[in-house]
Design a protein around this motif. Structure first.
Motif, PDB file in Angstrom:
ATOM      1  N   ALA A  51      -5.136 -26.751  26.098  1.00  0.00           N
ATOM      2  CA  ALA A  51      -5.655 -25.399  25.888  1.00  0.00           C
ATOM      3  C   ALA A  51      -5.067 -24.390  26.859  1.00  0.00           C
ATOM      4  O   ALA A  51      -4.988 -23.199  26.547  1.00  0.00           O
ATOM      5  CB  ALA A  51      -7.177 -25.404  25.997  1.00  0.00           C
ATOM      6  N   ASP A  52      -4.647 -24.846  28.050  1.00  0.00           N
ATOM      7  CA  ASP A  52      -4.117 -23.910  29.042  1.00  0.00           C
ATOM      8  C   ASP A  52      -2.600 -23.989  29.159  1.00  0.00           C
ATOM      9  O   ASP A  52      -2.012 -23.444  30.094  1.00  0.00           O
ATOM     10  CB  ASP A  52      -4.756 -24.171  30.409  1.00  0.00           C
ATOM     11  CG  ASP A  52      -4.504 -25.593  30.912  1.00  0.00           C
ATOM     12  OD1 ASP A  52      -3.982 -26.417  30.116  1.00  0.00           O
ATOM     13  OD2 ASP A  52      -4.822 -25.870  32.078  1.00  0.00           O
ATOM     14  N   ALA A  53      -1.946 -24.666  28.217  1.00  0.00           N
ATOM     15  CA  ALA A  53      -0.496 -24.859  28.293  1.00  0.00           C
ATOM     16  C   ALA A  53       0.237 -23.849  27.418  1.00  0.00           C
ATOM     17  O   ALA A  53      -0.291 -23.345  26.425  1.00  0.00           O
ATOM     18  CB  ALA A  53      -0.128 -26.274  27.869  1.00  0.00           C
ATOM     19  N   ALA A  54       1.487 -23.567  27.805  1.00  0.00           N
ATOM     20  CA  ALA A  54       2.380 -22.749  26.984  1.00  0.00           C
ATOM     21  C   ALA A  54       3.117 -23.648  25.997  1.00  0.00           C
ATOM     22  O   ALA A  54       3.125 -24.881  26.135  1.00  0.00           O
ATOM     23  CB  ALA A  54       3.364 -21.995  27.862  1.00  0.00           C
ATOM     24  N   MET A  55       3.729 -23.019  25.003  1.00  0.00           N
ATOM     25  CA  MET A  55       4.461 -23.781  23.994  1.00  0.00           C
ATOM     26  C   MET A  55       5.791 -23.083  23.718  1.00  0.00           C
ATOM     27  O   MET A  55       5.824 -21.878  23.442  1.00  0.00           O
ATOM     28  CB  MET A  55       3.643 -23.862  22.700  1.00  0.00           C
ATOM     29  CG  MET A  55       4.338 -24.592  21.554  1.00  0.00           C
ATOM     30  SD  MET A  55       3.340 -24.586  20.029  1.00  0.00           S
ATOM     31  CE  MET A  55       3.414 -22.846  19.566  1.00  0.00           C
TER      32      MET A  55
END
Length: 412
Positions: free
Chosen positions: A99-103
């Motif tokens: 949920a707190d990660a970039a993609m």
């Protein structure tokens, strides 16, 4: 109102009246509507307006190569650090990330609602599997909506629009599969005149090579119509009657060149009257005054003078309105331009003078009248790109006068 071609030649009627009669005649012989796959409809004319059936592209997507940032981390400010949880490429399902990660995301790649912005690759510093923002990023930056191209119900095309390559591709983009279009008419072209010889003939004195047949055939082909060329035919009323009768039975539009005036070998008006009902004969225009229109069975028949310039003008003034009535098309707008020299005329007819339209050094639209005004001088058409509209009630136009011009079109 019907005229009797066997009586004395009628007084020419105004062009506006002739056009009204012609459009009424065309409306009485409507074309059928057919449903066709979009990809088969290049050059066809829409019978009904078309709207987008759904949003296009139908999903949130990235406007550039970069990294989608988690919405929960907004506002996005210089120095923020994110773990890179996966990558989304165009046409592929998005990976499941924390949920707190970039993609990482490619241009056109899907961006789920959990992400609040896309930062361009040029504005991050990547170290291993983490990135740091090198600039503040606005909420929703570089994310395009599911209806970025079309929202469901957005109008795409209007009834009467002709499908060119761009419109066809746009309909495909919107997911439209079939459309309703007008069935084009079958066109018969009958060239008449003892003096007219087929292309390639060795000419005797007084003979001319047929140019009307190739002209009309090229127009029909460019317009996407099925067509038949008959002739050149002799000025023989019995032969012409048989040809007219047969062609009218198998074609919706019959265009005859030659034999439309009042000479001893001009049989077209009389034969039109014997085979059908004449809508008008002789119109107060130049070139092309001895034009005749009739209904023969379920065919609309149009007789044009044999002079090739009159045929070019006839395509614009008479054939064009027939097709646009059948297809529900709008008239092309005239292009006003200023004359680059004074001109005049010595008759009280509406005239379409050949001209060359151009833009001068100041950006002003101008038109240069072509010197040759003979209706047999095809060189004047080759030198022209417009027809200058000269009003019936006026005889002189000063240099720099503003006049309507109509682009010479060899297709509908």
């Amino acid at each position: 109102m019907w005229v009797d071609p066997n009586a004395a030649p009628p007084k020419p009627i105004p062009y506006a009246e002739a056009r009204t009669r012609l459009e009424t005649l065309a409306a009485a012989l409507p074309r059928p509507v057919v449903s066709r796959p979009v990809i088969e409809c290049l050059g066809r004319t829409l019978a009904e307006s078309v709207a987008a059936p759904a949003a296009v592209p139908g999903f949130r997507h990235s406007a550039m190569d970069g990294y989608a940032l988690p919405a929960t981390a907004a506002p996005f400010q210089t120095g923020q650090v994110f773990k890179i949880g996966g990558a989304a490429t165009a046409g592929q399902a998005t990976p499941v990330v924390a949920a707190d990660a970039a993609m990482a995301v490619a241009t056109g790649g899907m961006v789920p609602e959990a992400f609040g912005a896309v930062v361009p690759k040029e504005q991050v510093q990547v170290t291993g599997d983490t990135l740091a923002l090198c600039a503040d990023i606005a909420q929703d930056a570089n994310i395009r909506g599911a209806d970025d191209d079309f929202a469901a119900g957005d109008p795409i095309a209007t009834a009467g629009d002709k499908l060119d390559a761009v419109l066809l591709a746009t309909l495909c983009t919107a997911g439209v599969q079939t459309i309703n279009v007008w069935e084009p008419p079958r066109v018969a072209i009958l060239v008449t005149g003892d003096e007219i010889q087929p292309f390639g003939s060795v000419l005797k004195p007084g003979h001319r090579i047929d140019s009307n047949g190739p002209l009309l055939a090229s127009w029909a082909a460019a317009s996407g119509f099925t067509f038949t060329i008959a002739g050149p035919s002799r000025d023989d009323p019995e032969q012409l009657r048989a040809q007219l009768s047969a062609l009218a039975m198998s074609h919706e539009l019959l265009i005859v060149t030659g034999g439309a005036s009042v000479g001893p070998a001009d049989f077209t008006p009389r034969l039109f009257g014997e085979l059908g009902q004449i809508a008008f004969w002789r119109v107060a225009v130049r070139p092309g005054m001895p034009v005749v229109a009739a209904r023969i069975g379920d065919s609309l028949a149009l007789g044009l003078p044999g002079n090739p310039v009159a045929v070019v003008a006839g395509l614009f003034a008479f054939v064009g309105p027939i097709i646009r009535t059948w297809f529900g098309m709008r008239d092309p707008e005239p292009s006003p331009a200023r004359l680059d020299r004074a001109i005049g005329k010595s008759h009280a007819r509406l005239e379409w003078r050949r001209g060359y339209w151009y833009v001068d050094a100041t950006g002003q639209a101008r038109v240069r009248p072509i010197d040759k005004v003979s209706s047999g001088a095809m060189q004047s058409v080759a030198q022209a790109n417009v027809l200058i509209e000269l009003r019936a009630e006026q005889e002189h136009w000063d240099s720099d006068a503003l006049v309507p011009t109509h682009r010479i079109r060899m297709e509908i």
